[in-house]
Design a protein around this motif. Sequence first.
Motif, PDB file in Angstrom:
ATOM      1  N   GLN A  54      -9.299   6.221  31.599  1.00 61.01           N
ATOM      2  CA  GLN A  54      -8.511   6.087  30.542  1.00 61.01           C
ATOM      3  C   GLN A  54      -7.564   4.929  30.660  1.00 61.01           C
ATOM      4  O   GLN A  54      -7.294   4.591  32.081  1.00 61.01           O
ATOM      5  CB  GLN A  54      -7.716   7.249  30.339  1.00 61.01           C
ATOM      6  N   ILE A  55      -6.826   4.597  29.820  1.00 60.91           N
ATOM      7  CA  ILE A  55      -5.701   3.614  29.672  1.00 60.91           C
ATOM      8  C   ILE A  55      -4.560   3.931  28.994  1.00 60.91           C
ATOM      9  O   ILE A  55      -4.328   4.343  28.192  1.00 60.91           O
ATOM     10  CB  ILE A  55      -6.230   2.209  29.047  1.00 60.91           C
ATOM     11  N   LYS A  56      -3.394   3.889  30.079  1.00 63.08           N
ATOM     12  CA  LYS A  56      -2.267   4.321  29.527  1.00 63.08           C
ATOM     13  C   LYS A  56      -1.419   3.104  29.114  1.00 63.08           C
ATOM     14  O   LYS A  56      -1.462   2.189  29.538  1.00 63.08           O
ATOM     15  CB  LYS A  56      -1.575   4.773  30.983  1.00 63.08           C
ATOM     16  N   VAL A  57      -0.859   3.152  27.592  1.00 63.45           N
ATOM     17  CA  VAL A  57      -0.234   2.217  27.204  1.00 63.45           C
ATOM     18  C   VAL A  57       1.273   2.614  27.060  1.00 63.45           C
ATOM     19  O   VAL A  57       1.798   3.656  26.438  1.00 63.45           O
ATOM     20  CB  VAL A  57      -0.501   2.137  25.506  1.00 63.45           C
ATOM     21  N   ILE A 107      -7.562  -0.126  21.124  1.00 60.26           N
ATOM     22  CA  ILE A 107      -8.384  -0.239  22.540  1.00 60.26           C
ATOM     23  C   ILE A 107      -9.581   0.851  22.192  1.00 60.26           C
ATOM     24  O   ILE A 107     -10.864   0.238  22.790  1.00 60.26           O
ATOM     25  CB  ILE A 107      -7.398   0.260  23.767  1.00 60.26           C
ATOM     26  N   GLU A 108      -9.648   2.126  21.932  1.00 67.92           N
ATOM     27  CA  GLU A 108     -10.394   2.998  21.848  1.00 67.92           C
ATOM     28  C   GLU A 108     -11.555   2.506  20.997  1.00 67.92           C
ATOM     29  O   GLU A 108     -12.899   2.697  21.289  1.00 67.92           O
ATOM     30  CB  GLU A 108      -9.929   4.285  21.301  1.00 67.92           C
ATOM     31  N   GLU A 109     -11.222   1.632  19.998  1.00 67.88           N
ATOM     32  CA  GLU A 109     -12.059   1.369  18.810  1.00 67.88           C
ATOM     33  C   GLU A 109     -12.987   0.076  19.308  1.00 67.88           C
ATOM     34  O   GLU A 109     -14.166  -0.053  19.130  1.00 67.88           O
ATOM     35  CB  GLU A 109     -11.443   1.050  17.670  1.00 67.88           C
ATOM     36  N   ALA A 138      -5.112  -2.427  37.749  1.00 71.25           N
ATOM     37  CA  ALA A 138      -6.555  -2.529  37.791  1.00 71.25           C
ATOM     38  C   ALA A 138      -7.165  -2.282  36.288  1.00 71.25           C
ATOM     39  O   ALA A 138      -8.186  -2.005  35.982  1.00 71.25           O
ATOM     40  CB  ALA A 138      -7.479  -1.918  38.698  1.00 71.25           C
ATOM     41  N   GLY A 139      -6.111  -2.394  35.242  1.00 69.64           N
ATOM     42  CA  GLY A 139      -6.502  -2.349  34.023  1.00 69.64           C
ATOM     43  C   GLY A 139      -6.475  -0.890  33.453  1.00 69.64           C
ATOM     44  O   GLY A 139      -6.990  -0.386  32.536  1.00 69.64           O
ATOM     45  N   GLY A 168     -18.129   8.433  37.156  1.00 68.30           N
ATOM     46  CA  GLY A 168     -18.427   6.831  36.989  1.00 68.30           C
ATOM     47  C   GLY A 168     -16.997   6.471  36.451  1.00 68.30           C
ATOM     48  O   GLY A 168     -16.809   4.984  36.877  1.00 68.30           O
ATOM     49  N   GLY A 169     -16.237   6.992  35.866  1.00 71.27           N
ATOM     50  CA  GLY A 169     -14.796   6.651  35.430  1.00 71.27           C
ATOM     51  C   GLY A 169     -13.556   6.923  36.345  1.00 71.27           C
ATOM     52  O   GLY A 169     -12.475   6.493  36.111  1.00 71.27           O
ATOM     53  N   ARG A 170     -13.851   7.542  37.343  1.00 70.29           N
ATOM     54  CA  ARG A 170     -12.661   7.874  37.949  1.00 70.29           C
ATOM     55  C   ARG A 170     -12.218   6.713  38.784  1.00 70.29           C
ATOM     56  O   ARG A 170     -13.131   5.807  39.133  1.00 70.29           O
ATOM     57  CB  ARG A 170     -12.779   9.164  38.956  1.00 70.29           C
ATOM     58  N   PRO A 171     -10.925   6.743  39.305  1.00 71.00           N
ATOM     59  CA  PRO A 171     -10.300   5.603  39.980  1.00 71.00           C
ATOM     60  C   PRO A 171     -11.297   5.500  41.319  1.00 71.00           C
ATOM     61  O   PRO A 171     -11.170   6.288  42.267  1.00 71.00           O
ATOM     62  CB  PRO A 171      -8.904   5.799  40.154  1.00 71.00           C
TER      63      PRO A 171
END
Length: 521
Positions: free
Chosen positions: A505-508, A496-498, A467-468, A429-432
């Motif tokens: 996942q989101i790269k910062v 972001i996780e909380e 795309a976020g 569900g979470g893959r690009p």
Amino acid sequence: MSAIIGIIVGLIAGLLVGGGVAFFARKRADGTSLQQAEEHASRILAEAESKQKELLLSAKEETLKERQTLENELRERRAEVSRVEQRLTQKEENLDRKLETLERRDQGLRDRETRIEESRAEAEALRQRLLGEAEALRQKQASEIERIAAMTTAEARDYLLAQVETEIRDEASRRVREMEKEAEATAGARARKIIATAIQRYTSEVTAETTVSVVQIPSDEMKGRIIGREGRNIRAIEAATGVDLIIDDTPDAVTVSAFDPVRREIARKALSSLVQDGRIHPTRIEEAVNKARREVETTMADAAEAAAVEAGVLNLHPEVLKVFGRLRYRTSYGQNVMRHSVETAHIAAMIAREIGADVDVARAGGFLHDLGKAVDHEVEGTHAIIGADIARRFRVKDGIAHCIEAHHEEVEPTTVEAVIVMMADAISGGRPGARRESLENYIKRLETLEGIAKGFKGVESAFAIQAGRELRIIVKPEQVDDLDAMRIARDVSQKIEESMEYPGQIKVTVVRETRATEIAR
């Protein structure tokens, strides 16, 4: 042949005599003289004898020809038999020669076996003699070592074992510490590699989320026929299918709206059939809906069977497949649930194979984990619990049912396979590219990401990109040093996780740079 000839001659003679007698009778009846009749009869008899001779000659010639043909065939048969006898004789001679060769080889093998047995006996005798000499020499050496070392054999053995045990214990402790360090260093990388490999090996397209279907019609005049007199047709369609028909100003189109995707598909097929046929009345509507329902049920059954074969999950109960087939028309965030289930099964099997878990349980658990979504709008409860209840009702293995009920942690996972199914579900569900969001939710998520970053001191600007999936933060270099930049990246990712829910996942990334600019004139 002679009998046939005799019969033919008898028939001819009979005919001639009969003809003569008849002729004679007629002549007599007409008053002819006896002498003329006798002369005529004599001529007839002469002709009959001539005919008889000719027939006999012809029969004899035919007999000679047949005899000649039979003799030729007999000669050919004798020649063929002679050739066959020659070939058989040659084969017998060849077989005799081969038999003699085999007998000679067999005799040679028996002689060789005899020599081998004799050599083996000699070798065994030599081995026994050498063993005896070696044992005597060993005892002599042991006695000499005991005399020199002033220790018995038992004492020397105990001493050596104690030394070896100490060395092995130290070496084992050192190896354990090295393995622990290596595991700590490589476990994370290996886990990421396993998950990345599973993702890369299985990708699929997405579908748009929708709760409506559009049926094209040839003209606006058809809208009136669909509505019917005083709305009887549209009411009949809605009553038979359980959907809402939306007929508005949209040209050449009728919208079918329903939350249940199976009902919506049945209504779409039935309405398309009615529009194509042109006959729209309550009786025809009922027939079209029943036909469409049978077609959709067949399509769902075929799709469920094909999906099970593709995922490698066999021997499922027919009722389980029947419920699973309803996922053919179910979507979640734009992702088709049946395709998502097949994908989850493949990913779970890959991960289970990599880490040594039960591949079959993980595959089946991934395949059936969303089974409850087929009926969650009809049955009270969450789709995970509903799916597990359905699975247990039709005697699916308890380990597979546990994977279903635990994949959203509504039940505490107690097996490795249940955790694997949770991971595979999240990966699928979470893959690009797996799912789509509505435009409002998408924009809101990007704004939330940027707002979280801008809330930290020293941040100049923030941009949500990819795309976020990545957050790029620009900080003020005069207020934030390198250590502060790393701290901001860590704090933003934790916040972001909380505070957010997001797929994948989101790269910062925090960017800090100082630019000095001068102009040469």
